[in-house]
Structures are given as structure tokens and as C-alpha cells.
Design a protein around this motif. Structure first.
Motif, PDB file in Angstrom:
ATOM      1  N   THR A   1       2.357 -15.007  -0.301  1.00  0.00           N
ATOM      2  CA  THR A   1       2.999 -14.942  -1.617  1.00  0.00           C
ATOM      3  C   THR A   1       2.041 -15.217  -2.772  1.00  0.00           C
TER       4      THR A   1
ATOM      5  N   LEU B   1       7.199  -7.221 -10.851  1.00  0.00           N
ATOM      6  CA  LEU B   1       7.391  -8.661 -10.706  1.00  0.00           C
ATOM      7  C   LEU B   1       7.403  -9.277 -12.097  1.00  0.00           C
TER       8      LEU B   1
ATOM      9  N   GLN C   1       5.385  -7.610   2.426  1.00  0.00           N
ATOM     10  CA  GLN C   1       5.452  -9.007   2.024  1.00  0.00           C
ATOM     11  C   GLN C   1       6.727  -9.669   2.555  1.00  0.00           C
TER      12      GLN C   1
ATOM     13  N   ILE D   1       4.359  -3.726  -7.873  1.00  0.00           N
ATOM     14  CA  ILE D   1       4.171  -3.840  -6.430  1.00  0.00           C
ATOM     15  C   ILE D   1       4.888  -2.643  -5.813  1.00  0.00           C
TER      16      ILE D   1
ATOM     17  N   GLU E   1       4.308  -2.333  -0.120  1.00  0.00           N
ATOM     18  CA  GLU E   1       3.778  -3.693  -0.268  1.00  0.00           C
ATOM     19  C   GLU E   1       4.907  -4.715  -0.290  1.00  0.00           C
ATOM     20  N   CYS E   2       5.985  -4.376  -0.960  1.00  0.00           N
ATOM     21  CA  CYS E   2       7.138  -5.268  -1.040  1.00  0.00           C
ATOM     22  C   CYS E   2       7.735  -5.507   0.347  1.00  0.00           C
TER      23      CYS E   2
ATOM     24  N   TYR F   1       6.694  -0.164  -3.022  1.00  0.00           N
ATOM     25  CA  TYR F   1       7.783  -0.376  -2.077  1.00  0.00           C
ATOM     26  C   TYR F   1       7.241  -0.840  -0.720  1.00  0.00           C
TER      27      TYR F   1
ATOM     28  N   GLN G   1       8.182   1.772  -6.967  1.00  0.00           N
ATOM     29  CA  GLN G   1       7.462   0.584  -7.402  1.00  0.00           C
ATOM     30  C   GLN G   1       8.442  -0.419  -8.011  1.00  0.00           C
ATOM     31  N   PHE G   2       8.163  -1.695  -7.748  1.00  0.00           N
ATOM     32  CA  PHE G   2       8.912  -2.791  -8.349  1.00  0.00           C
ATOM     33  C   PHE G   2       8.015  -3.471  -9.373  1.00  0.00           C
TER      34      PHE G   2
ATOM     35  N   ALA H   1      11.962  -6.983  -9.610  1.00  0.00           N
ATOM     36  CA  ALA H   1      12.092  -8.152  -8.765  1.00  0.00           C
ATOM     37  C   ALA H   1      12.083  -9.369  -9.692  1.00  0.00           C
TER      38      ALA H   1
ATOM     39  N   CYS I   1       8.461 -10.497  -3.837  1.00  0.00           N
ATOM     40  CA  CYS I   1       9.502  -9.502  -3.627  1.00  0.00           C
ATOM     41  C   CYS I   1      10.365  -9.954  -2.478  1.00  0.00           C
ATOM     42  N   LYS I   2      11.551 -10.466  -2.772  1.00  0.00           N
ATOM     43  CA  LYS I   2      12.412 -10.953  -1.694  1.00  0.00           C
ATOM     44  C   LYS I   2      13.829 -10.424  -1.789  1.00  0.00           C
TER      45      LYS I   2
END
Length: 171
Positions: A77, A14, A100, A92, A96-97, A94, A11-12, A164, A169-170
């Protein structure tokens, strides 16, 4: 044999614009209104081009497609950001990231392709006006429109940080 840690990022988080709870409703309303204005404006362009027979030219066809891609791009986004602001959940996953990022790349590629084709359309209209209908012909351009659906994203093997730095998530 040496034992290694193979733990992957699940998980990240944001980080967003602000952690202040008093600003969250204001940010939600601001971004929701901007999102709705953008979607409604692009829908109006699509409807105007599709219902007005005078606008059934290549440039307006590309403009309607550009409006559709813009709706898809902003929905990729901003909707996740609005959900995160409303639920106070900054996580978010992994998957889902990566999803996206994949759709952002697809819609950016489509955006660039449509802008390139629109520029070429204007180039032909200005520099070769007598051959415009021969060069910019729907029967000629139909096979090339399939290029829009053939973008691929090479996924990285791992992400080392699990923060992130922005609202999407970019990294």
C-alpha cells in the motif's frame, strides 16, 4: 436490437490526503519515514529470531513470519502512495488496482492465519504445558503452513465509480 454502452473503467483516481502542493513534501517525508521505520523494525525482528539460537521456538518462528508478512503488507500500500505523492500522478490502472487488492487480501489472510496459530500456541503452552512439545511440533505443522499460499480472490465484474476514496484501491 438496442445499442448499449459497454465502456469499462480503465483507470481510478486515488484522492489521497491533501491536494495542497505545499503539504506534499511533508506528507512524503512523513510516510517515507514511517515506512522505513516499520521495515527496519520488522527486519530486526527477523534477523534476531534467525540468528539467536535461543529464539528458535515456535512462537518466535511465527513472530518472524508475521514480521515478514507485515513488511509485504505495508509495501503493497505505502509504496504506491509514495510514488503517487512524488510524481503528482493520482491514477491507478484497473489491473494495478486489482493486483493491489489481491495482495492486500493475501497478506491479510496470512496475518490472520499467523495470529490464530500464535494464539493456539499460547493456548497450548498455558493450558496443556506437559503436552506442548507433542502438540506444537514442526513436523506436524509443516503441511498446514502451505495454507498460507492458497488464498483466492473473487474479482468483481466491474467497478462503477472511477474514484477510489482513499490512498489504496480497496473498493
Amino acid at each position: 436490437m438496442e445499442v448499449e454502452n459497454h465502456t469499462g473503467v480503465v483507470q481510478f483516481f486515488l484522492l489521497g490526503l491533501s491536494d495542497d502542493p505545499e503539504l506534499q513534501p511533508l506528507l512524503f517525508e512523513l510516510f517515507l519515514s514511517m515506512y522505513l521505520v516499520t521495515v527496519l523494525g520488522n527486519l530486526l525482528i527477523i534477523l534476531a529470531v534467525s540468528y539467536e539460537s535461543h529464539l528458535h521456538t515456535p512462537m518466535y518462528f511465527f513472530l518472524a513470519n508475521l514480521s515478514f508478512v507485515d513488511i509485504c503488507f505495508i509495501s503493497t500500500t505505502v509504496l504506491k502512495m509514495l510514488v503517487n505523492i512524488q510524481t503528482q500522478n493520482k491514477g491507478i490502472s484497473y489491473v494495478e488496482c486489482l493486483t493491489q487488492v489481491y495482495f492486500i487480501m493475501i497478506f491479510m489472510g496470512m496475518d490472520n492465519f499467523l495470529l490464530t496459530v500464535m494464539a493456539y500456541d499460547r493456548f497450548v503452552a498455558i493450558c496443556h504445558p506437559l503436552r506442548y512439545t507433542l502438540i506444537i511440533n514442526p513436523a506436524l505443522w509443516t503441511p498446514y503452513s502451505d495454507v498460507l499460499g492458497h488464498h483466492f480472490l473473487c474479482l468483481p465484474y466491474s467497478y462503477s465509480p472511477n474514484d477510489a476514496t482513499h490512498l489504496l484501491c480497496k473498493h
